[in-house]
Write a protein that holds these residues in place. Sequence first.
Motif, PDB file in Angstrom:
ATOM      1  N   ALA A  91      25.824  47.170 -32.077  1.00 41.29           N
ATOM      2  CA  ALA A  91      25.712  48.085 -33.212  1.00 41.29           C
ATOM      3  C   ALA A  91      26.904  47.981 -34.151  1.00 41.29           C
ATOM      4  CB  ALA A  91      25.568  49.521 -32.704  1.00 41.29           C
ATOM      5  N   ARG A  92      28.062  47.633 -33.607  1.00 46.20           N
ATOM      6  CA  ARG A  92      29.285  47.587 -34.406  1.00 46.20           C
ATOM      7  C   ARG A  92      29.269  46.426 -35.405  1.00 46.20           C
ATOM      8  NH1 ARG A  92      32.659  48.361 -30.364  1.00 46.20           N
ATOM      9  NH2 ARG A  92      32.845  46.143 -29.872  1.00 46.20           N
ATOM     10  N   GLU A  93      28.569  45.336 -35.076  1.00 46.48           N
ATOM     11  CA  GLU A  93      28.572  44.162 -35.942  1.00 46.48           C
ATOM     12  C   GLU A  93      27.835  44.397 -37.258  1.00 46.48           C
ATOM     13  OE1 GLU A  93      27.039  40.988 -33.614  1.00 46.48           O
ATOM     14  OE2 GLU A  93      28.876  40.711 -32.449  1.00 46.48           O
ATOM     15  N   TRP A  94      26.742  45.183 -37.197  1.00 44.82           N
ATOM     16  CA  TRP A  94      25.943  45.444 -38.405  1.00 44.82           C
ATOM     17  C   TRP A  94      25.700  46.941 -38.492  1.00 44.82           C
ATOM     18  CZ3 TRP A  94      25.182  41.512 -41.678  1.00 44.82           C
ATOM     19  CH2 TRP A  94      25.306  40.223 -41.177  1.00 44.82           C
ATOM     20  N   PRO A  95      26.633  47.689 -39.068  1.00 49.33           N
ATOM     21  CA  PRO A  95      26.546  49.152 -39.047  1.00 49.33           C
ATOM     22  C   PRO A  95      25.324  49.692 -39.778  1.00 49.33           C
ATOM     23  CG  PRO A  95      28.304  48.409 -40.507  1.00 49.33           C
ATOM     24  CD  PRO A  95      27.823  47.203 -39.775  1.00 49.33           C
ATOM     25  N   THR A  96      24.618  50.599 -39.118  1.00 46.03           N
ATOM     26  CA  THR A  96      23.507  51.354 -39.704  1.00 46.03           C
ATOM     27  C   THR A  96      23.831  52.825 -39.519  1.00 46.03           C
ATOM     28  OG1 THR A  96      21.874  49.639 -39.231  1.00 46.03           O
ATOM     29  CG2 THR A  96      21.052  51.873 -39.534  1.00 46.03           C
ATOM     30  N   HIS A  97      23.707  53.600 -40.581  1.00 45.08           N
ATOM     31  CA  HIS A  97      24.096  55.005 -40.526  1.00 45.08           C
ATOM     32  C   HIS A  97      22.850  55.885 -40.319  1.00 45.08           C
ATOM     33  CE1 HIS A  97      28.083  53.770 -41.749  1.00 45.08           C
ATOM     34  NE2 HIS A  97      27.550  53.111 -42.759  1.00 45.08           N
ATOM     35  N   ALA A  98      22.743  56.452 -39.139  1.00 41.80           N
ATOM     36  CA  ALA A  98      21.639  57.359 -38.816  1.00 41.80           C
ATOM     37  C   ALA A  98      22.089  58.221 -37.646  1.00 41.80           C
ATOM     38  CB  ALA A  98      20.385  56.577 -38.463  1.00 41.80           C
ATOM     39  N   SER A  99      22.087  59.517 -37.836  1.00 43.05           N
ATOM     40  CA  SER A  99      22.560  60.418 -36.782  1.00 43.05           C
ATOM     41  C   SER A  99      21.423  60.955 -35.914  1.00 43.05           C
ATOM     42  CB  SER A  99      23.319  61.597 -37.393  1.00 43.05           C
ATOM     43  OG  SER A  99      22.487  62.310 -38.283  1.00 43.05           O
ATOM     44  N   ALA A 136      23.519  56.108 -33.219  1.00 49.58           N
ATOM     45  CA  ALA A 136      23.606  57.555 -33.421  1.00 49.58           C
ATOM     46  C   ALA A 136      24.974  58.098 -33.023  1.00 49.58           C
ATOM     47  CB  ALA A 136      22.504  58.263 -32.635  1.00 49.58           C
ATOM     48  N   GLY A 137      25.602  57.479 -32.028  1.00 45.02           N
ATOM     49  CA  GLY A 137      26.916  57.943 -31.590  1.00 45.02           C
ATOM     50  C   GLY A 137      26.830  59.177 -30.713  1.00 45.02           C
ATOM     51  N   GLN A 181       8.113  66.558 -34.559  1.00 43.96           N
ATOM     52  CA  GLN A 181       9.470  67.025 -34.270  1.00 43.96           C
ATOM     53  C   GLN A 181      10.254  67.237 -35.562  1.00 43.96           C
ATOM     54  OE1 GLN A 181       9.933  67.770 -31.041  1.00 43.96           O
ATOM     55  NE2 GLN A 181       7.852  66.984 -30.831  1.00 43.96           N
ATOM     56  N   LYS A 182      11.480  67.740 -35.401  1.00 44.27           N
ATOM     57  CA  LYS A 182      12.299  67.989 -36.588  1.00 44.27           C
ATOM     58  C   LYS A 182      12.680  66.681 -37.263  1.00 44.27           C
ATOM     59  CE  LYS A 182      16.653  68.393 -33.976  1.00 44.27           C
ATOM     60  NZ  LYS A 182      17.789  69.276 -33.652  1.00 44.27           N
ATOM     61  N   GLU A 183      13.083  66.766 -38.506  1.00 45.52           N
ATOM     62  CA  GLU A 183      13.297  65.597 -39.350  1.00 45.52           C
ATOM     63  C   GLU A 183      14.283  64.598 -38.749  1.00 45.52           C
ATOM     64  OE1 GLU A 183      14.504  64.629 -44.000  1.00 45.52           O
ATOM     65  OE2 GLU A 183      14.463  66.677 -43.246  1.00 45.52           O
ATOM     66  N   ALA A 184      13.923  63.309 -38.815  1.00 46.21           N
ATOM     67  CA  ALA A 184      14.783  62.232 -38.322  1.00 46.21           C
ATOM     68  C   ALA A 184      15.201  61.344 -39.482  1.00 46.21           C
ATOM     69  CB  ALA A 184      14.052  61.413 -37.267  1.00 46.21           C
ATOM     70  N   ASP A 185      16.299  60.610 -39.293  1.00 42.52           N
ATOM     71  CA  ASP A 185      16.775  59.665 -40.311  1.00 42.52           C
ATOM     72  C   ASP A 185      16.063  58.320 -40.211  1.00 42.52           C
ATOM     73  OD1 ASP A 185      18.815  61.469 -41.223  1.00 42.52           O
ATOM     74  OD2 ASP A 185      19.941  60.960 -39.416  1.00 42.52           O
ATOM     75  N   LEU A 186      15.644  57.965 -38.979  1.00 46.68           N
ATOM     76  CA  LEU A 186      15.111  56.627 -38.754  1.00 46.68           C
ATOM     77  C   LEU A 186      14.126  56.659 -37.594  1.00 46.68           C
ATOM     78  CD1 LEU A 186      15.298  53.532 -39.350  1.00 46.68           C
ATOM     79  CD2 LEU A 186      17.188  53.455 -37.689  1.00 46.68           C
ATOM     80  N   LEU A 187      13.012  55.942 -37.767  1.00 48.27           N
ATOM     81  CA  LEU A 187      12.021  55.791 -36.704  1.00 48.27           C
ATOM     82  C   LEU A 187      11.944  54.314 -36.329  1.00 48.27           C
ATOM     83  CD1 LEU A 187       9.621  56.772 -34.920  1.00 48.27           C
ATOM     84  CD2 LEU A 187       8.136  56.362 -36.901  1.00 48.27           C
TER      85      LEU A 187
END
Length: 299
Positions: A91-99, A136-137, A181-187
Motif C-alpha cells: 500500500a505504501r508504494e502507491w498511496p490511495t486515500h480512503a478511510s 484504511a490504516g 451500510q453507511k457511506e464508504a469512500d471506496l468499494l
Amino acid sequence: ELPYTVAEGLIARHRIKRKDFLEKIAQKMTRREQERMQRTFERHDLQLDRASANMELTRQLSMILGMKRDEIVASLPEIEANLDAAARRAAREWPTHASRIQVILDVSFSTKSSRERSMRPLAVALSTLYVARAIAGEEGEVEVFWTDPLLGARSEPAHPLLVRPRGPTDLARPLLDALKQKEADLLLICSDGFENSPAGGFEAVWDVWKERIEPTLIRDGKRRKALSAVHINPVFDAEGFVPRRLAKSVPTVCVHHGSDIAFALVVARFDAGELDFEALTHLISSYALQVSNVDMSLS
C-alpha cells in the motif's frame, strides 16, 4: 558447496538424512527456495530465518491456504503480523486515500482454480482484504462482504484465513448488503467475473444504484459524494483476451499478486476518469525515481 537444486538430487545416492541435509543447505538457499521449502523445514523441526517475513503478500497467502486449519490457528499471531507487514509494503508504494472501504470477496467454488494454481484466486481475494486494511490504516474501517451467505454465522469460520471455496458466485446480494451500510469512500470487488447466481445480477443492482438511488441521496444530503468502485479480477479471460468485467461502469483490473493491488487502484482511477494522464504520469515518474534511489543505495 553445491547449490540446493543440484544437491537435492544427490542426497539419496549418498544416503544423507534429509534433516541433516536441510540443516546444512539452509544458508545456501535462495530467498524463493526458502519460501517454497519453509513448511518442509517445519516438519523436520528446523527453523529458517523468518523466510515468510519478507515474502510477497499473495505468495504468503497461497502457502497459508495449503496449511491445515489447526496449523493456521496455532500460528495465527505470527501469520497476521507477516501479512499485515506485506500489505503495508504494497500500500505504501502507491498511496490511495480512503478511510472507509467496503470489500466484496468472491469465495465461490471457482476460486479453488486449477490443480497447478490451487487457491490462487482466493489468495488474491484475501490479499485485497489485507491491502484494503493497510490503505484504511488504524483509524479507518474496512467492512467485508462474502459471496457465501453462510459466512458470519456462528458455525462458520470467524477468521478470513479459515475460509475455503464454496457455493455459486452471487455478487448481487453482497452488493446490496454493502450499499445498505453507511457511506464508504471506496468499494473493492475481487472476483473472476463469472457470476452465475444470478448471471448479470451485480450489474443490474449497480446500474439502478448509480442511475436512480445515489443521485437522489446526494441531492437530499444523505450522501456526500458518489461511491467509487473497482473490480479486481485475479483471472485472465483467455477467450476475450481481457479480464472479464462485472459492469461497464466499474473499472476492471487484472491482478495476480497482492503487491500490485495498490497500483491497480491508481490505474482504475485513471480508467474511471478520476485521474488525468498528467497526474498518472507524475505518479509513475515519482515511483520510478523512488525505486532507482533504493537501487542506488543498495549498490
